[in-house]
Design an enzyme around this catalytic site. Structure first.
Site, PDB file in Angstrom:
ATOM      1  CB  ALA A 124      -0.929  -0.011   1.215  1.00  0.00           C
ATOM      2  N   GLY A 131      -0.387   9.595  -5.660  1.00  0.00           N
ATOM      3  CA  GLY A 131      -0.149   8.364  -6.411  1.00  0.00           C
ATOM      4  C   GLY A 131       1.206   8.449  -7.075  1.00  0.00           C
ATOM      5  CD  GLU A 244       5.514  -2.470  -8.400  1.00  0.00           C
ATOM      6  OE1 GLU A 244       6.285  -2.411  -7.421  1.00  0.00           O
ATOM      7  OE2 GLU A 244       4.461  -1.843  -8.471  1.00  0.00           O
ATOM      8  NE  ARG A 270     -18.870 -10.748 -39.450  1.00  0.00           N
ATOM      9  CZ  ARG A 270     -20.165 -10.878 -39.254  1.00  0.00           C
ATOM     10  NH1 ARG A 270     -20.666 -12.053 -38.854  1.00  0.00           N
ATOM     11  NH2 ARG A 270     -20.974  -9.873 -39.435  1.00  0.00           N
ATOM     12  CG  LEU A 339      -9.446  -5.626 -37.240  1.00  0.00           C
ATOM     13  CD1 LEU A 339      -8.054  -6.183 -37.013  1.00  0.00           C
ATOM     14  CD2 LEU A 339      -9.763  -5.553 -38.736  1.00  0.00           C
ATOM     15  N   GLY A 366       3.194   2.865 -11.897  1.00  0.00           N
ATOM     16  CA  GLY A 366       3.864   4.004 -12.538  1.00  0.00           C
ATOM     17  C   GLY A 366       3.229   4.253 -13.898  1.00  0.00           C
TER      18      GLY A 366
HETATM   19  C1  LIG Z   1      -6.512  -1.306 -10.612  1.00  0.00           C
HETATM   20  C2  LIG Z   1      -5.445  -0.592  -9.850  1.00  0.00           C
HETATM   21  C3  LIG Z   1      -4.659  -1.297  -8.961  1.00  0.00           C
HETATM   22  C4  LIG Z   1      -3.689  -0.633  -8.213  1.00  0.00           C
HETATM   23  N1  LIG Z   1      -2.966  -1.339  -7.275  1.00  0.00           N
HETATM   24  C5  LIG Z   1      -2.167  -0.655  -6.417  1.00  0.00           C
HETATM   25  C6  LIG Z   1      -1.537  -1.332  -5.320  1.00  0.00           C
HETATM   26  O1  LIG Z   1      -1.684  -2.550  -5.147  1.00  0.00           O
HETATM   27  N2  LIG Z   1      -0.789  -0.593  -4.461  1.00  0.00           N
HETATM   28  C7  LIG Z   1      -0.609   0.753  -4.614  1.00  0.00           C
HETATM   29  O2  LIG Z   1       0.071   1.355  -3.800  1.00  0.00           O
HETATM   30  N3  LIG Z   1      -1.177   1.415  -5.649  1.00  0.00           N
HETATM   31  C8  LIG Z   1      -1.963   0.745  -6.542  1.00  0.00           C
HETATM   32  N4  LIG Z   1      -2.569   1.409  -7.578  1.00  0.00           N
HETATM   33  C9  LIG Z   1      -2.364   2.841  -7.722  1.00  0.00           C
HETATM   34  C10 LIG Z   1      -1.545   3.246  -8.935  1.00  0.00           C
HETATM   35  O3  LIG Z   1      -0.203   2.902  -8.783  1.00  0.00           O
HETATM   36  C11 LIG Z   1      -1.779   4.751  -9.136  1.00  0.00           C
HETATM   37  O4  LIG Z   1      -3.111   4.917  -9.561  1.00  0.00           O
HETATM   38  C12 LIG Z   1      -0.817   5.368 -10.135  1.00  0.00           C
HETATM   39  O5  LIG Z   1       0.492   5.359  -9.644  1.00  0.00           O
HETATM   40  C13 LIG Z   1      -1.210   6.799 -10.498  1.00  0.00           C
HETATM   41  O6  LIG Z   1      -1.444   7.573  -9.366  1.00  0.00           O
HETATM   42  P1  LIG Z   1      -2.812   8.424  -9.246  1.00  0.00           P
HETATM   43  O7  LIG Z   1      -3.939   7.514  -9.531  1.00  0.00           O
HETATM   44  O8  LIG Z   1      -2.808   9.134  -7.940  1.00  0.00           O
HETATM   45  O9  LIG Z   1      -2.750   9.466 -10.416  1.00  0.00           O
HETATM   46  P2  LIG Z   1      -2.008  10.894 -10.371  1.00  0.00           P
HETATM   47  O10 LIG Z   1      -0.667  10.760  -9.793  1.00  0.00           O
HETATM   48  O11 LIG Z   1      -2.945  11.870  -9.758  1.00  0.00           O
HETATM   49  O12 LIG Z   1      -1.874  11.213 -11.910  1.00  0.00           O
HETATM   50  C14 LIG Z   1      -2.946  11.725 -12.706  1.00  0.00           C
HETATM   51  C15 LIG Z   1      -2.405  11.984 -14.105  1.00  0.00           C
HETATM   52  O13 LIG Z   1      -1.356  12.957 -14.028  1.00  0.00           O
HETATM   53  C16 LIG Z   1      -0.188  12.433 -14.610  1.00  0.00           C
HETATM   54  N5  LIG Z   1       1.003  12.925 -13.922  1.00  0.00           N
HETATM   55  C17 LIG Z   1       1.286  12.863 -12.603  1.00  0.00           C
HETATM   56  N6  LIG Z   1       2.509  13.379 -12.369  1.00  0.00           N
HETATM   57  C18 LIG Z   1       3.002  13.747 -13.569  1.00  0.00           C
HETATM   58  C19 LIG Z   1       4.208  14.341 -14.002  1.00  0.00           C
HETATM   59  N7  LIG Z   1       5.185  14.666 -13.138  1.00  0.00           N
HETATM   60  N8  LIG Z   1       4.373  14.620 -15.317  1.00  0.00           N
HETATM   61  C20 LIG Z   1       3.393  14.308 -16.212  1.00  0.00           C
HETATM   62  N9  LIG Z   1       2.233  13.743 -15.865  1.00  0.00           N
HETATM   63  C21 LIG Z   1       2.042  13.450 -14.560  1.00  0.00           C
HETATM   64  C22 LIG Z   1      -0.301  10.937 -14.481  1.00  0.00           C
HETATM   65  O14 LIG Z   1       0.536  10.256 -15.405  1.00  0.00           O
HETATM   66  C23 LIG Z   1      -1.773  10.734 -14.746  1.00  0.00           C
HETATM   67  O15 LIG Z   1      -2.000  10.736 -16.125  1.00  0.00           O
HETATM   68  C24 LIG Z   1      -3.505   0.750  -8.370  1.00  0.00           C
HETATM   69  C25 LIG Z   1      -4.280   1.452  -9.300  1.00  0.00           C
HETATM   70  C26 LIG Z   1      -5.256   0.808 -10.019  1.00  0.00           C
HETATM   71  C27 LIG Z   1      -6.109   1.587 -10.965  1.00  0.00           C
END
Ligand SMILES: Cc1cc2nc3c(=O)[nH]c(=O)nc-3n(C[C@H](O)[C@H](O)[C@H](O)COP(=O)(O)OP(=O)(O)OC[C@H]3O[C@@H](n4cnc5c(N)ncnc54)[C@H](O)[C@@H]3O)c2cc1C
Length: 381
Positions: A124, A131, A244, A270, A339, A366
């Protein structure tokens, strides 16, 4: 290139694993999708067969197997669309933290259960407000007597509902000049007072995997649940990312391969305007383009898997693979649905689920943008 990391034993193992999942996993994927989770008995069944954490040392109940066995397991699950099972997360992403950072008592306590499937593991990091910017996490752990007291909230945690143990990234030194120098990894076991799991989150895809919020309210865990050295958590997270992201790359590549295969078959069967649709020149070219990308992806991925097994530091290359293979899988999913025509939009056709499932590959572990940022830094920006 590919054959270089596989011996006869690996091939026998792949064959046995393929037969096992054809019998015990593939027929149930639809039901697990409906259910929103994989039943616990499936984990212990995998464990009984030696299919969880095969790399764990025999001293802790594992097979002391090399990384090629993990590749095989993740590839075969990926090919049948079982990436949502989250075996790669448990076996090859989270358990390695315990193995590489854990003390002898920690390893003895937790690794044998990871191998048998009795202790499911999650990690976590992500929080509602942090994120990509991991240094912005707010979950805090403070020392009080013999305990850490944890307060905070995590979100989007895979295996969040089923996990028996979660490695929690916490701020342990709020006064550190930089949050990356004040973060630690602390193990919290299910059932610990003050640790609760929010309702299962409703997702676009990967519906068979349980994804939850985790809440820590004055959650007390013994001081010896710290993994590794205090305040080194951020550095540890970075260290683990190469493996990872390789696992994520395997899932993206196998998804592209599976989608192409099913679409080639569909385009052969098809017919429109008196010919199989794959013979219409536009479609032939689309299929040829996808076949090219799949082949390039496979060769690049295999070269990285080999280099990873040779213990090479390939963070830049793995970041390249993670974003490109995930984006390629998404492009391929789009074209393959197209397709299939209207049938591609129907749940009855597997391509429909693949289309949803691959979307997250460019987001978790990431995002594509963060991968490009890492590559940018490595090439001098
Ligand atoms: C199905 C699923 C399973 C997951 N499992 C886990 C888990 O087991 N453990 C865990 O800890 N997390 C988990 N995650 C979280 C996941 O790693 C994060 O969602 C991801 O790292 C993105 O963070 P965020 O959602 O906060 O998006 P944000 O960080 O808010 O990003 C939003 C947008 O802004 C962009 N952005 C952010 N910073 C920059 C930058 N510096 N330059 C350009 N663009 C940028 C991002 O690329 C994205 O497009 C999971 C997510 C999902 C959807």
């Amino acid at each position: 290139m590919k054959n270089s990391i596989y011996s006869e034993e690996h091939r026998i193992f792949r064959d046995a694993f393929r037969k096992f999942i054809a019998r015990e996993v593939a027929p149930h994927l639809g039901a697990w999708e409906e259910e929103g989770t994989v039943p616990r008995h499936m984990w212990t069944r995998m464990g009984e067969q030696g299919f969880l954490c095969p790399w764990v040392d025999e001293a802790y109940g594992g097979l002391s197997a090399d990384f090629a066995y993990s590749i095989i397991i993740n590839e075969e699950l990926g090919k049948i669309g079982a990436q949502g099972f989250m075996v790669g997360l448990h076996s090859d992403i989270v358990a390695p933290y315990i193995n590489s950072l854990g003390t002898e008592p920690q390893k003895k306590k937790w690794l044998p259960g990871a191998v048998t499937g009795e202790i499911l593991m999650a990690v976590a990091m992500t929080e509602p407000n942090a994120g990509s910017d991991l240094q912005g996490i707010r979950t805090k752990a403070v020392k009080d007597g013999n305990n850490w007291v944890i307060n905070g909230q995590k979100t989007f945690i895979s295996l969040g509902e089923n996990c028996d143990l979660v490695i929690v990234a916490c701020i342990t030194d709020p006064d550190a000049p930089n949050p990356s120098k004040g973060m630690s990894l602390i193990v919290v076991e299910d059932g610990t007072k003050g640790f609760s799991k929010g309702p299962r989150l409703k997702k676009m895809g990967m519906k068979m995997s349980d994804t939850n919020e985790l809440i820590f309210e004055d959650c007390r865990v013994p001081l010896d649940h710290l993994l590794g050295t205090e305040n080194m958590g951020f550095a540890y997270l970075i260290q683990q990312l190469q493996r990872e992201r390789l696992i994520c790359s395997i899932y993206a590549q196998t998804a592209s391969e599976a989608m192409l295969e099913m679409t080639v078959k569909y385009c052969q069967e098809r017919e429109a305007f008196g010919v199989p649709i794959g013979r219409l020149q536009h479609n032939t070219f689309k299929l040829a383009e996808m076949a090219t990308e799949v082949d390039i992806g496979r060769n690049y991925l295999d070269s990285l898997l080999t280099r990873h097994m040779e213990k090479k530091a390939i963070m830049k290359e793995v970041s390249m693979a993670k974003w490109w293979l995930a984006e390629t899988a998404n492009r391929i999913a789009y074209t393959c649905v197209q397709l299939h025509g209207g049938y591609g939009y129907m749940e009855e056709y597997p391509i429909c689920r693949w289309y949803r499932d691959v979307r997250v590959m460019a987001i978790f572990a990431g995002t594509t943008e963060i991968m490009k940022q890492i590559i940018g830094k490595k090439i001098g920006f």
